[in-house]
Each structure stands twice: as structure tokens, then as C-alpha cells.
Design a protein around this motif. Sequence first.
Motif, PDB file in Angstrom:
ATOM      1  N   ALA A   2      -0.366  16.157 -33.439  1.00 40.14           N
ATOM      2  CA  ALA A   2      -0.322  16.798 -34.753  1.00 40.14           C
ATOM      3  C   ALA A   2      -1.533  16.409 -35.589  1.00 40.14           C
ATOM      4  O   ALA A   2      -2.018  15.276 -35.526  1.00 40.14           O
ATOM      5  CB  ALA A   2       0.952  16.402 -35.482  1.00 40.14           C
ATOM      6  N   GLU A   6      -0.629  18.680 -40.653  1.00 41.72           N
ATOM      7  CA  GLU A   6       0.722  18.942 -40.129  1.00 41.72           C
ATOM      8  C   GLU A   6       1.653  17.765 -40.410  1.00 41.72           C
ATOM      9  O   GLU A   6       2.825  17.952 -40.759  1.00 41.72           O
ATOM     10  CB  GLU A   6       0.641  19.228 -38.628  1.00 41.72           C
ATOM     11  CG  GLU A   6      -0.031  20.557 -38.304  1.00 41.72           C
ATOM     12  CD  GLU A   6      -0.319  20.700 -36.821  1.00 41.72           C
ATOM     13  OE1 GLU A   6      -0.448  21.856 -36.357  1.00 41.72           O
ATOM     14  OE2 GLU A   6      -0.439  19.663 -36.114  1.00 41.72           O
ATOM     15  N   LYS A   7       1.125  16.555 -40.268  1.00 39.50           N
ATOM     16  CA  LYS A   7       1.950  15.376 -40.547  1.00 39.50           C
ATOM     17  C   LYS A   7       2.342  15.317 -42.025  1.00 39.50           C
ATOM     18  O   LYS A   7       3.489  15.015 -42.372  1.00 39.50           O
ATOM     19  CB  LYS A   7       1.197  14.102 -40.154  1.00 39.50           C
ATOM     20  CG  LYS A   7       0.998  13.924 -38.650  1.00 39.50           C
ATOM     21  CD  LYS A   7       0.245  12.626 -38.365  1.00 39.50           C
ATOM     22  CE  LYS A   7       0.019  12.412 -36.880  1.00 39.50           C
ATOM     23  NZ  LYS A   7      -0.687  11.130 -36.603  1.00 39.50           N
ATOM     24  N   HIS A 151       6.462   9.466 -39.584  1.00 35.51           N
ATOM     25  CA  HIS A 151       5.676  10.610 -39.141  1.00 35.51           C
ATOM     26  C   HIS A 151       4.335  10.201 -38.544  1.00 35.51           C
ATOM     27  O   HIS A 151       3.410  11.012 -38.451  1.00 35.51           O
ATOM     28  CB  HIS A 151       5.496  11.586 -40.302  1.00 35.51           C
ATOM     29  CG  HIS A 151       6.787  12.241 -40.708  1.00 35.51           C
ATOM     30  ND1 HIS A 151       7.277  13.370 -40.092  1.00 35.51           N
ATOM     31  CD2 HIS A 151       7.716  11.888 -41.645  1.00 35.51           C
ATOM     32  CE1 HIS A 151       8.432  13.700 -40.645  1.00 35.51           C
ATOM     33  NE2 HIS A 151       8.721  12.810 -41.579  1.00 35.51           N
ATOM     34  N   ASP A 152       4.254   8.929 -38.119  1.00 36.58           N
ATOM     35  CA  ASP A 152       3.120   8.420 -37.345  1.00 36.58           C
ATOM     36  C   ASP A 152       1.779   8.609 -38.062  1.00 36.58           C
ATOM     37  O   ASP A 152       0.779   8.995 -37.453  1.00 36.58           O
ATOM     38  CB  ASP A 152       3.084   9.094 -35.967  1.00 36.58           C
ATOM     39  CG  ASP A 152       2.205   8.330 -34.977  1.00 36.58           C
ATOM     40  OD1 ASP A 152       2.138   7.098 -35.088  1.00 36.58           O
ATOM     41  OD2 ASP A 152       1.586   8.978 -34.110  1.00 36.58           O
ATOM     42  N   ILE A 153       1.763   8.319 -39.344  1.00 34.34           N
ATOM     43  CA  ILE A 153       0.523   8.391 -40.123  1.00 34.34           C
ATOM     44  C   ILE A 153      -0.060   6.983 -40.219  1.00 34.34           C
ATOM     45  O   ILE A 153       0.568   6.071 -40.770  1.00 34.34           O
ATOM     46  CB  ILE A 153       0.793   8.967 -41.528  1.00 34.34           C
ATOM     47  CG1 ILE A 153       1.315  10.406 -41.404  1.00 34.34           C
ATOM     48  CG2 ILE A 153      -0.468   8.920 -42.387  1.00 34.34           C
ATOM     49  CD1 ILE A 153       1.734  11.028 -42.722  1.00 34.34           C
TER      50      ILE A 153
END
Length: 308
Positions: A2, A6-7, A151-153
Amino acid sequence: MATIEEKARAVREDLAEREGVLVAFSGGVDSSVVAALAHEALGDDAVACTAKSETLPEAELDDAKRVADEIGIRHELAEFSELDDPDFVANDGDRCYHCRTMRLGKMFETADELGLPVVCDGTNASDADGGHRPGLEAVEELDAYSPLLAHDIDKEEVRELADAYDLSVADKPSMACLSSRIPTGLEVTEAKLSRVEQAETLLRQWGFSQFRVRDHDGLARIEVGEDELEAALNPDFAAAAREHLTDVGFDHVTLDLHGYQTGSVSPEGTDSAEDEGETPASGDDAGGAGEDEPLVEDVFASEYPTAE
């Protein structure tokens, strides 16, 4: 994989499904991005809350107020004292756990008073990189929600989002709570916190941007960034630093020739408060584990080579 856009959209959609959120807000880049995303998703149903205590520098509180105004989010203060907790004062290897437990506990109390069902913090994906993270244990135990982590940011992406929101803290250096300047095993006191804050205020006024003043029971150990070390070696600065830092309560003043290092007074093999997101303060800025000599009795224990 992503994209960052998108994140960010996924975070906003996620938050928009909540009935309201309180963001544990230090004014650092991580919590500021969470606050901006929450405000965009929820409007007035998102509130930023800063925990005010002896370990929060006044300059950081001013930054938090200013950044909340930039975002347009409602800003609340929750006052408490870590010094009320003897486990925190003792300053063992889990000081960050005790601190984060109290801070987040105060956030949940405030959220309940405001009728907000969710407390968010600024933990990002770079913070969850393994190692001993006692502060993150508190986040998990209290069930705070970390949208950046969910959300893997990571940290680099957080700064990208801060730029996209035109936040003034996008490039702000890491800043952890003042207790991180006191070596593990030395008691945390209000007097120590006060003299560290005054000393660091002076360094900021003198133009340094990445620095710490470590309090080794009355000995001030100044750390500055590698690119500022030459300025710190200036004899005029040395004389001024000694004069002003002794005026605020230090017995001796030294300059660490290693320069600034995160976690330089934390237990060996662990990550310091400075490496737990913000801040420090709720995740103000991540880095690597403390890898130099961590305990106060070891600060000057190195054996230096001598000429034969």
C-alpha cells in the motif's frame, strides 16, 4: 504494498467508524499526525489531550498548544504527577512502563469524562521493532489504539504525512520526557527535572537543535549532534555553559565527545524512553536502542590508552 496515501485513507476510514477519539498528544510528529488524521475523520468528535507533569518541558507544552491550533483540533490538558508513584521515582529499568501507565491512565480518565470511547496514541510501525519496550507494554495492557501501528505506517511515512498536512513539526527532532536524562538507578526528583529543563532551555536559546543534558547526580553531561559538536567545543560556549549550568544547580559540567546518542543512560540491551515513539510524551520520536555505557557508575569507567 500500500502507498502512504492508501494507508492514510485507511486510517481515516477506520477512525471515522468510531464514535469519538481522544488522542494522547505530545505535539511531536507522531501524535500530531494521528491528531490530524482523527480531526479530518471525525471533526469535533476528535480531541487532542496533553498530559502535563513535571517531566514535560514547558517548551514542549507550548509546541503542543501551537500544533493543536495548526490542526484545528480541540486541545485539552490533563495534569498529574509521576513523582506520586514511588516506582517511577526509583527509576528502575521499567520507568517508562510506570510513566506510560500513569499518562495513559490519565488519558482514559479524561476520555471517560468527555464521553469519548477510544484513546489513541502515536506508536508507529518503527517503534514495534523488538527489544525491551516497557512503555509499549503499558499501551497494550491499557488497550489504547495505535492507528499508525495498526496500518503499518513507519517513522519515515509519518514525516511524509506531516509534510502533507503542512505541520510545523514535520522535521522536529526526537524529544523524550525529562526523566530520560537521569541514569537508571538514580532517583528522579523535581529538583533534577527542573535543572535539566533549565539547562536544555539554555542550549536551545544558544542555537543547538539536537541535544540532551544528562544529569549524573549533579554532573551535567552535555550531548549535542555530531554536526554541532564543533560549536560546542568553542571556548566561549564552554565558559558560558559552565557558568549558566552551575547557576541552575549542577556541580560540574562536561561535554560528551561521543555527541548525542539516544538511550545513553538506559539499561544495557534495552530501549530508552527516547526510543519509544514520543516521547517521548506519547511517542516523540524513535531511534535505536541505547548501546553505549548505560549505568551511571560506568560513565567514566573506560580505560584510555596511554603512551608507552
